[in-house]
Motif scaffolding. Sequence first.
Motif, PDB file in Angstrom:
ATOM      1  N   LYS A 277       0.832  -1.213   0.000  1.00 42.58           N
ATOM      2  CA  LYS A 277       0.000   0.000   0.000  1.00 42.58           C
ATOM      3  C   LYS A 277       0.862   1.256   0.000  1.00 42.58           C
ATOM      4  O   LYS A 277       0.516   2.256  -0.644  1.00 42.58           O
ATOM      5  CB  LYS A 277      -0.926  -0.015   1.220  1.00 42.58           C
ATOM      6  N   TYR A 278       1.986   1.204   0.726  1.00 40.35           N
ATOM      7  CA  TYR A 278       2.862   2.371   0.853  1.00 40.35           C
ATOM      8  C   TYR A 278       4.088   2.280  -0.047  1.00 40.35           C
ATOM      9  O   TYR A 278       5.031   3.061   0.120  1.00 40.35           O
ATOM     10  CB  TYR A 278       3.295   2.536   2.319  1.00 40.35           C
ATOM     11  N   ALA A 279       4.073   1.366  -1.005  1.00 37.19           N
ATOM     12  CA  ALA A 279       5.234   1.197  -1.882  1.00 37.19           C
ATOM     13  C   ALA A 279       5.549   2.460  -2.672  1.00 37.19           C
ATOM     14  O   ALA A 279       6.721   2.777  -2.913  1.00 37.19           O
ATOM     15  CB  ALA A 279       5.005   0.026  -2.832  1.00 37.19           C
ATOM     16  N   ASP A 280       4.512   3.192  -3.063  1.00 40.50           N
ATOM     17  CA  ASP A 280       4.749   4.406  -3.836  1.00 40.50           C
ATOM     18  C   ASP A 280       5.313   5.531  -2.975  1.00 40.50           C
ATOM     19  O   ASP A 280       5.686   6.589  -3.489  1.00 40.50           O
ATOM     20  CB  ASP A 280       3.468   4.868  -4.537  1.00 40.50           C
ATOM     21  N   GLN A 281       5.413   5.283  -1.660  1.00 37.85           N
ATOM     22  CA  GLN A 281       6.017   6.245  -0.751  1.00 37.85           C
ATOM     23  C   GLN A 281       7.365   5.734  -0.229  1.00 37.85           C
ATOM     24  O   GLN A 281       7.898   6.241   0.757  1.00 37.85           O
ATOM     25  CB  GLN A 281       5.074   6.538   0.424  1.00 37.85           C
ATOM     26  N   GLY A 282       7.893   4.715  -0.894  1.00 43.59           N
ATOM     27  CA  GLY A 282       9.228   4.235  -0.554  1.00 43.59           C
ATOM     28  C   GLY A 282       9.281   3.055   0.391  1.00 43.59           C
ATOM     29  O   GLY A 282      10.371   2.630   0.779  1.00 43.59           O
TER      30      GLY A 282
END
Length: 291
Positions: A277-282
């Motif tokens: 879920k937070y992959a696009d935030q690193g």
Amino acid sequence: MKLNMNRREFLAAFGTIAASAVLAGCGGKASTSSDAASGADASASSDDKSASATKKLIVGFDSAYPPYGYVGDDGSYTGFDLELAQEVGKRCDWDVQLEPIDWDAKDTLMNSGAINCIWNGFTIEGREDDYTFSEPYMLNAQVVVVKKGSGISDLAGLAGKAVITQTDSAAYDVLAGEDAAQADVAATFASLETIGDYNTAFMQLETGAVDAVACDLSIAAYQLAAKPDAYEQLSEQLSSEHYAVGFKKGDEASATQVTDTLKAMDKDGFVKDLCDKYADQGMDYANWCLA
């Protein structure tokens, strides 16, 4: 923070911290360790404000620390660590109260009972004597971010430059003397400045008020994901470290419950889904280290 051991050695060392069984509501095993027993005795005390005693997890966090804890687009608090905390509370039948804090005041708030844990990309190394920690759950590193096109390609290139980091951060500890080699690097800076939050630090980098930001790898990944054309990360790391949940010294019972519940959350896929879920935030599941 200081790190003179590899991941396997670190985790082996933490393996000596007895993983006492999950208390009621977190798996149903009976505790047999003396630490857990003493924790249970403490829970009976009327002045015990621990999560295991009160069934209330009061999470102290920095509200400007994405992707671990921050203010979402809808104005509510969100983030990877905050969602982990809320799921732990749900599984342990604990109420969860999210308390944004002044990072400099975290120890005073913990000692007063205003919060009973710190869950916010909280580094273990260098703080082992100050808190009781859960087992480490995430690998991290300290890195340096500069503006794209700055001409700075390595740590040596920071000589004569203004570098900024967060007050009382792992990066500051490393550069201010905890790691002798990196303290020598910091001695070449024109200045090593501190500021209350990383969002403001990156604003200063973008405007040219400073030349570089020293920060957690996760913070760098978040900022680079948000503005890939504005920043770049130096390939050399300042240090590597681990994140864990910090509790008041001696609160073994709460630390054990959280550790065991996080393990269960990883086993059933919750953690992997949250990392995605937070992959696009690193956020990267490959850095999860609690099994």
